[in-house]
Scaffold this motif. Sequence first.
Motif, mmCIF file in Angstrom:
data_model
loop_
_atom_site.group_PDB
_atom_site.id
_atom_site.type_symbol
_atom_site.label_atom_id
_atom_site.label_comp_id
_atom_site.label_asym_id
_atom_site.label_seq_id
_atom_site.Cartn_x
_atom_site.Cartn_y
_atom_site.Cartn_z
ATOM 1 N N VAL A 148 -0.143 3.731 -6.131
ATOM 2 C CA VAL A 148 -1.399 3.884 -6.862
ATOM 3 C C VAL A 148 -2.336 4.723 -6.010
ATOM 4 O O VAL A 148 -2.567 4.403 -4.836
ATOM 5 C CB VAL A 148 -2.050 2.519 -7.177
ATOM 6 C CG1 VAL A 148 -3.413 2.722 -7.841
ATOM 7 C CG2 VAL A 148 -1.143 1.688 -8.067
ATOM 8 N N ALA A 149 -2.870 5.790 -6.580
ATOM 9 C CA ALA A 149 -3.763 6.689 -5.851
ATOM 10 C C ALA A 149 -5.204 6.451 -6.267
ATOM 11 O O ALA A 149 -5.514 6.452 -7.464
ATOM 12 C CB ALA A 149 -3.381 8.149 -6.107
ATOM 13 N N VAL A 150 -6.077 6.227 -5.298
ATOM 14 C CA VAL A 150 -7.519 6.159 -5.519
ATOM 15 C C VAL A 150 -8.170 7.125 -4.535
ATOM 16 O O VAL A 150 -7.542 7.602 -3.600
ATOM 17 C CB VAL A 150 -8.073 4.731 -5.315
ATOM 18 C CG1 VAL A 150 -7.465 3.772 -6.312
ATOM 19 C CG2 VAL A 150 -7.842 4.254 -3.886
ATOM 20 N N MET A 151 -9.445 7.412 -4.759
ATOM 21 C CA MET A 151 -10.163 8.312 -3.863
ATOM 22 C C MET A 151 -10.995 7.489 -2.885
ATOM 23 O O MET A 151 -11.853 6.718 -3.310
ATOM 24 C CB MET A 151 -11.067 9.250 -4.662
ATOM 25 C CG MET A 151 -11.755 10.325 -3.814
ATOM 26 S SD MET A 151 -10.614 11.341 -2.859
ATOM 27 C CE MET A 151 -9.506 11.920 -4.148
ATOM 28 N N PRO A 152 -10.748 7.621 -1.577
ATOM 29 C CA PRO A 152 -11.581 6.896 -0.612
ATOM 30 C C PRO A 152 -13.005 7.415 -0.619
ATOM 31 O O PRO A 152 -13.252 8.614 -0.774
ATOM 32 C CB PRO A 152 -10.888 7.175 0.733
ATOM 33 C CG PRO A 152 -10.140 8.454 0.520
ATOM 34 C CD PRO A 152 -9.725 8.445 -0.920
ATOM 35 N N GLY A 153 -13.952 6.494 -0.461
ATOM 36 C CA GLY A 153 -15.359 6.878 -0.495
ATOM 37 C C GLY A 153 -15.748 7.833 0.601
ATOM 38 O O GLY A 153 -16.764 8.537 0.472
ATOM 39 N N ASP A 154 -14.968 7.902 1.677
ATOM 40 C CA ASP A 154 -15.262 8.840 2.760
ATOM 41 C C ASP A 154 -15.355 10.268 2.240
ATOM 42 O O ASP A 154 -16.173 11.066 2.714
ATOM 43 C CB ASP A 154 -14.169 8.766 3.833
ATOM 44 C CG ASP A 154 -13.878 7.352 4.287
ATOM 45 O OD1 ASP A 154 -13.454 6.536 3.437
ATOM 46 O OD2 ASP A 154 -14.060 7.052 5.473
ATOM 47 N N ALA A 155 -14.517 10.611 1.258
ATOM 48 C CA ALA A 155 -14.515 11.963 0.705
ATOM 49 C C ALA A 155 -15.791 12.271 -0.057
ATOM 50 O O ALA A 155 -16.138 13.434 -0.265
ATOM 51 C CB ALA A 155 -13.308 12.147 -0.218
ATOM 52 N N LEU A 156 -16.514 11.218 -0.463
ATOM 53 C CA LEU A 156 -17.752 11.376 -1.208
ATOM 54 C C LEU A 156 -18.963 10.988 -0.366
ATOM 55 O O LEU A 156 -20.053 10.792 -0.895
ATOM 56 C CB LEU A 156 -17.706 10.552 -2.500
ATOM 57 C CG LEU A 156 -16.709 11.031 -3.563
ATOM 58 C CD1 LEU A 156 -15.306 10.484 -3.302
ATOM 59 C CD2 LEU A 156 -17.141 10.626 -4.956
ATOM 60 N N GLY A 157 -18.749 10.858 0.931
ATOM 61 C CA GLY A 157 -19.856 10.625 1.847
ATOM 62 C C GLY A 157 -20.189 9.188 2.138
ATOM 63 O O GLY A 157 -21.112 8.924 2.905
ATOM 64 N N ARG A 195 -1.947 -2.035 -15.270
ATOM 65 C CA ARG A 195 -0.954 -2.200 -14.207
ATOM 66 C C ARG A 195 -1.465 -1.668 -12.879
ATOM 67 O O ARG A 195 -1.300 -2.295 -11.827
ATOM 68 C CB ARG A 195 0.342 -1.484 -14.610
ATOM 69 C CG ARG A 195 1.467 -1.568 -13.585
ATOM 70 C CD ARG A 195 2.804 -1.215 -14.231
ATOM 71 N NE ARG A 195 2.812 0.132 -14.784
ATOM 72 C CZ ARG A 195 3.227 1.201 -14.113
ATOM 73 N NH1 ARG A 195 3.634 1.088 -12.851
ATOM 74 N NH2 ARG A 195 3.230 2.383 -14.684
ATOM 75 N N GLY A 196 -2.149 -0.511 -12.912
ATOM 76 C CA GLY A 196 -2.662 0.061 -11.678
ATOM 77 C C GLY A 196 -3.774 -0.772 -11.075
ATOM 78 O O GLY A 196 -3.817 -0.988 -9.847
ATOM 79 N N VAL A 197 -4.689 -1.265 -11.918
ATOM 80 C CA VAL A 197 -5.790 -2.087 -11.411
ATOM 81 C C VAL A 197 -5.260 -3.405 -10.863
ATOM 82 O O VAL A 197 -5.715 -3.899 -9.818
ATOM 83 C CB VAL A 197 -6.842 -2.314 -12.508
ATOM 84 C CG1 VAL A 197 -7.898 -3.319 -12.050
ATOM 85 C CG2 VAL A 197 -7.508 -0.993 -12.889
ATOM 86 N N GLN A 198 -4.282 -3.987 -11.540
ATOM 87 C CA GLN A 198 -3.705 -5.232 -11.031
ATOM 88 C C GLN A 198 -2.996 -5.018 -9.696
ATOM 89 O O GLN A 198 -3.001 -5.909 -8.832
ATOM 90 C CB GLN A 198 -2.750 -5.815 -12.073
ATOM 91 C CG GLN A 198 -3.479 -6.393 -13.286
ATOM 92 C CD GLN A 198 -2.548 -6.844 -14.386
ATOM 93 O OE1 GLN A 198 -1.429 -6.347 -14.526
ATOM 94 N NE2 GLN A 198 -3.013 -7.782 -15.211
ATOM 95 N N ALA A 199 -2.421 -3.831 -9.501
ATOM 96 C CA ALA A 199 -1.806 -3.527 -8.202
ATOM 97 C C ALA A 199 -2.869 -3.450 -7.112
ATOM 98 O O ALA A 199 -2.667 -3.947 -5.990
ATOM 99 C CB ALA A 199 -1.021 -2.224 -8.293
ATOM 100 N N ILE A 200 -4.000 -2.830 -7.430
ATOM 101 C CA ILE A 200 -5.098 -2.767 -6.457
ATOM 102 C C ILE A 200 -5.592 -4.171 -6.131
ATOM 103 O O ILE A 200 -5.818 -4.519 -4.958
ATOM 104 C CB ILE A 200 -6.253 -1.904 -7.012
ATOM 105 C CG1 ILE A 200 -5.806 -0.454 -7.200
ATOM 106 C CG2 ILE A 200 -7.465 -1.969 -6.076
ATOM 107 C CD1 ILE A 200 -6.833 0.400 -7.934
ATOM 108 N N ILE A 201 -5.745 -5.009 -7.157
ATOM 109 C CA ILE A 201 -6.230 -6.374 -6.952
ATOM 110 C C ILE A 201 -5.252 -7.161 -6.081
ATOM 111 O O ILE A 201 -5.652 -7.845 -5.129
ATOM 112 C CB ILE A 201 -6.424 -7.072 -8.311
ATOM 113 C CG1 ILE A 201 -7.589 -6.430 -9.080
ATOM 114 C CG2 ILE A 201 -6.680 -8.567 -8.119
ATOM 115 C CD1 ILE A 201 -7.703 -6.903 -10.514
ATOM 116 N N GLY A 202 -3.955 -7.052 -6.403
ATOM 117 C CA GLY A 202 -2.970 -7.777 -5.610
ATOM 118 C C GLY A 202 -2.951 -7.332 -4.167
ATOM 119 O O GLY A 202 -2.857 -8.162 -3.243
#
Length: 387
Positions: free
Chosen positions: A339-348, A367-374
């Motif tokens: 699952v790919a998300v954007m780290p906040g570092d890239a947005l300052g 499915r993707g959000v549940q993977a992040i939660i898990g």
Amino acid sequence: MDISRRIARSRPLATTAMHGRVDAMKARGEDVIDFSIAISHFQAPPAVLDAVRAGLELPSLPYTAVGGDAGIRARLAAKVVNENRIPATPAEILVTNGCKQALYQALYVMADPGDAVIIFKPHWPAYVATCKLLELEPVLVDLPAEITEALLDNLPPARILIINNPHNPTGAVLSDVELDRIAAWLKRTGTLAIVDESYEKLIFDGVHASLAARPDWQDIGIVTLFSASQSYAMMGWRAGFAVAPAHVVAAMETLQGPITAAAPMLMQLAMAAAFESGDAHIMLADYRQRRDLVLDLVHGLPWLTMQRPASGPYLWADISRLTMETVNFSERLLADCAVAVMPGDALGVPGHIRIGYISDGVATLRRGVQAIIGYGNALYRANRSAA
């Protein structure tokens, strides 16, 4: 062969780089869920497709004037007059290949190397990257819950203030009172403004208004950027335009001429049809349901805080309680959970992640959000056990 000093010290945008990595993984046959960028699952509006079909039947699709076909500029001027209440003429419209080109050209013609540009963070990464390419000095300021007169008066001197309204990634929408305060401050200080209104149609709560919706916008020095990408699900069309005082448009044309010349006529026809097609109610209703689904799924998590955005295709999550660098979190999430998300570092703003929630089907979103939660739950339990 050596490359120039300017580009040697530059780096690719983190947002496009992550999306490129995910595309490469998918090309290898890997099952990856991409929340790193917002790419709509909707098709462009029927009016756009009809305009393209009609354009393909024309005897020819000629080069147009660098700033855009005269008829297209007139149609876009009518749009900003009627919808955004910006009293602009066709001579104050410049058609570009997407909003990024308009941003680059506006910064190029409005500022000189060394000039300061104020940018609120979290920010769209292209603002900072473009400033650095042009050897401008980005000055990053925390985006407040409300833009007050005191905040504005405490800003450092700068040549340009960049405003993103509606805001990426928080979804904040500026009120009329805030816009009036900004306009008064610009007049008082002589600071110029670039206002990115790319998400003007993606409003869930409140009403969007343009900073330039005032009779003296040219004297203040406001350039407003518009894009069809998100508002009309036209990400790959690269369709955008700028509204600027006529002399600024002329300067931007001078820069655009030797780089790209005019945007393709077929794209110009498509963009004009998009902006004349009205609000995308079905698309917006779908996005609202997806937004609320994610908010329901993450509600009550002890390690994540997510505000309900008033606009836009992104969700902005504070995960600082996991006590893990968000770049590391994002890399491990991609490697371990696909699952790919954007780290906040890239947005300052480290300690946060940005989730683009409008791609693919609802089942994939869930499915993707549940993977992040898990994944986050496991880290949180491990941290508590170690403590």
